[in-house]
Scaffold this active site. Sequence first.
Site, PDB file in Angstrom:
ATOM      1  CE  LYS A 111      39.204  91.080  36.453  1.00  0.00           C
ATOM      2  NZ  LYS A 111      39.322  90.187  37.617  1.00  0.00           N
TER       3      LYS A 111
HETATM    4  P1  NAD Z   1      50.474  87.697  37.145  1.00  0.00           P
HETATM    5  O1  NAD Z   1      50.620  88.765  36.135  1.00  0.00           O
HETATM    6  O2  NAD Z   1      51.090  87.880  38.486  1.00  0.00           O
HETATM    7  O3  NAD Z   1      51.066  86.316  36.552  1.00  0.00           O
HETATM    8  C1  NAD Z   1      50.675  85.773  35.340  1.00  0.00           C
HETATM    9  C2  NAD Z   1      51.567  84.562  35.081  1.00  0.00           C
HETATM   10  O4  NAD Z   1      51.098  83.862  33.944  1.00  0.00           O
HETATM   11  C3  NAD Z   1      53.018  84.917  34.792  1.00  0.00           C
HETATM   12  O5  NAD Z   1      53.861  83.931  35.376  1.00  0.00           O
HETATM   13  C4  NAD Z   1      53.101  84.832  33.266  1.00  0.00           C
HETATM   14  O6  NAD Z   1      54.419  84.542  32.824  1.00  0.00           O
HETATM   15  C5  NAD Z   1      52.174  83.665  33.048  1.00  0.00           C
HETATM   16  N1  NAD Z   1      51.613  83.596  31.695  1.00  0.00           N
HETATM   17  C6  NAD Z   1      51.029  84.568  30.965  1.00  0.00           C
HETATM   18  N2  NAD Z   1      50.642  84.073  29.781  1.00  0.00           N
HETATM   19  C7  NAD Z   1      50.976  82.753  29.788  1.00  0.00           C
HETATM   20  C8  NAD Z   1      50.827  81.720  28.857  1.00  0.00           C
HETATM   21  N3  NAD Z   1      50.263  81.923  27.676  1.00  0.00           N
HETATM   22  N4  NAD Z   1      51.287  80.478  29.203  1.00  0.00           N
HETATM   23  C9  NAD Z   1      51.869  80.249  30.392  1.00  0.00           C
HETATM   24  N5  NAD Z   1      52.028  81.208  31.324  1.00  0.00           N
HETATM   25  C10 NAD Z   1      51.589  82.442  31.012  1.00  0.00           C
HETATM   26  O7  NAD Z   1      48.904  87.407  37.223  1.00  0.00           O
HETATM   27  P2  NAD Z   1      48.109  86.752  38.436  1.00  0.00           P
HETATM   28  O8  NAD Z   1      47.674  87.830  39.361  1.00  0.00           O
HETATM   29  O9  NAD Z   1      48.864  85.581  38.977  1.00  0.00           O
HETATM   30  O10 NAD Z   1      46.795  86.251  37.682  1.00  0.00           O
HETATM   31  C11 NAD Z   1      46.756  85.015  36.978  1.00  0.00           C
HETATM   32  C12 NAD Z   1      45.307  84.671  36.718  1.00  0.00           C
HETATM   33  O11 NAD Z   1      44.606  84.587  37.958  1.00  0.00           O
HETATM   34  C13 NAD Z   1      44.532  85.686  35.863  1.00  0.00           C
HETATM   35  O12 NAD Z   1      43.592  84.964  35.085  1.00  0.00           O
HETATM   36  C14 NAD Z   1      43.790  86.506  36.912  1.00  0.00           C
HETATM   37  O13 NAD Z   1      42.610  87.078  36.394  1.00  0.00           O
HETATM   38  C15 NAD Z   1      43.471  85.424  37.926  1.00  0.00           C
HETATM   39  N6  NAD Z   1      43.200  85.945  39.273  1.00  0.00           N
HETATM   40  C16 NAD Z   1      44.125  86.694  39.942  1.00  0.00           C
HETATM   41  C17 NAD Z   1      43.843  87.142  41.236  1.00  0.00           C
HETATM   42  C18 NAD Z   1      44.849  87.900  42.048  1.00  0.00           C
HETATM   43  O14 NAD Z   1      44.553  88.243  43.202  1.00  0.00           O
HETATM   44  N7  NAD Z   1      46.026  88.184  41.528  1.00  0.00           N
HETATM   45  C19 NAD Z   1      42.607  86.840  41.826  1.00  0.00           C
HETATM   46  C20 NAD Z   1      41.692  86.074  41.113  1.00  0.00           C
HETATM   47  C21 NAD Z   1      42.008  85.611  39.840  1.00  0.00           C
END
Ligand code: NAD
Length: 421
Positions: A111
């Site tokens: 990461k």
């Molecule tokens: P992203 O940046 O596209 O979206 C994040 C979302 O969370 C946004 O809607 C933001 O407004 C919201 N957010 C942030 N802080 C917040 C809070 N305190 N309360 C409520 N909402 C909040 O990110 P993503 O890619 O959707 O990733 C989200 C999670 O999923 C992360 O933990 C990431 O590590 C995990 N993840 C993502 C992927 C991927 O392929 N994108 C894969 C595995 C895990």
Amino acid sequence: MLDTQEYYLNDTYRMAQRQLDDVAKLMNLDAGVHERLRWPRKSIIVSVPIRLDNGTVKVFPGYRVQHDQTLGPCKGGIRFHHEVSLGEVAALAMWMTWKCSLLNLPYGGAKGGVCCFPEEMSIGEQERIARRYTTEILPFIGPEKDIPAPDMYTNEQTMAWIMDTYSNFVGHAVPGVVTGKPVVVGGTEGRVEATGRGVAFTIKRAMERLHPELETPTVAIQGFGNVGSVSAKYLHQAGYKIVAISDVRGAIHAEGGINVPDLLSYVKANGSIVGYPHAERMDASDIFELPVDVLVPAAVANVITAENAPRVKAKLVAEGANGPVTPDADAILQSKGVAIIPGILCNAGGVVVSYFEWVQDIQRLFWAEGEIVQKLDTLMAKAFDDVYALHLEKQVDLRTAAMMLGVGRVAQAKTLRGLYP
Ligand code: NAD
């Protein structure tokens, strides 16, 4: 413990280590293998200086942590966020090791991240951070070594800049150095939706087994970014009723269900769910306490804690985000009979399709979206069914079963490869 190891020990890293320690005890894991897996193999700390749009120079700390390389090259996302720290990145790298192993992918976990405020930065500033960070970690990444991908506040465009920077250094195009790229520069069909699609897939599979009596399960989702919005889209398509959604700016609630395609159009135009006219505003922290069947934390880590877990009413918690449920909260939810699909299974769809992208880049042979979706469903179904069968056989919760499989494969490979030198 050595002094340098203390640098890793923030709450998130302790949580990842504690999950490993618990499962190691249960599995009678070899003490040497266990100790090795408690710490990352390699960590790089870099300074990322860039010129801001106002002409001044600012230096941001950046990290890349490679937890393990037993099964293959390292794989894991890069995030731009103000809470990025060595410990957080190291914990996420460890979870990536178990995730890749659980899904039978030939990777170890990694990461990376840069501690910054991406929402306050211009596109030009973000590009300069991405390119300079790539330059600093360049000797440690590559298609055979370590393959980054998008994570919070990084996206297809960020991956294109990283690919371009790396390719300029080596003198030819190397699409396989990152995944999650735009299709036109060697990305794959289906990557953008892969994680959310996998989240919805595992929820449906779990609910079929745990609560087949529920015809229209109700759902609350924290986070409406890549993972939350795509999960919502596919659950809505499958007939689930999405009654509450939050993002960083607030939360909305509609007892009769939210029309997800309509909300997606609204968010595209307005940048947030807040103000959506066909739902009521609610307090964002109440999202975890609603009387819904399925709760999907899909934003950040450590949001379901010992403090709010006693008030969780959902029957199933599906970890779209990495590490949203703390170990103390986990124990409380288990004692209340709440099932949890752990992140290493629930959100693994992204790394599965990233793996397909890397394979396609190396072979220079690209597959159609239908083939990718079918292959994704096959791998997710196998991993889910393996976890579910072990959970029944050993009478352990789903997280423990998933960890036993993920850790077990790495430990077996480590034992066979032996300790070098
Ligand atoms: P992203 O940046 O596209 O979206 C994040 C979302 O969370 C946004 O809607 C933001 O407004 C919201 N957010 C942030 N802080 C917040 C809070 N305190 N309360 C409520 N909402 C909040 O990110 P993503 O890619 O959707 O990733 C989200 C999670 O999923 C992360 O933990 C990431 O590590 C995990 N993840 C993502 C992927 C991927 O392929 N994108 C894969 C595995 C895990």
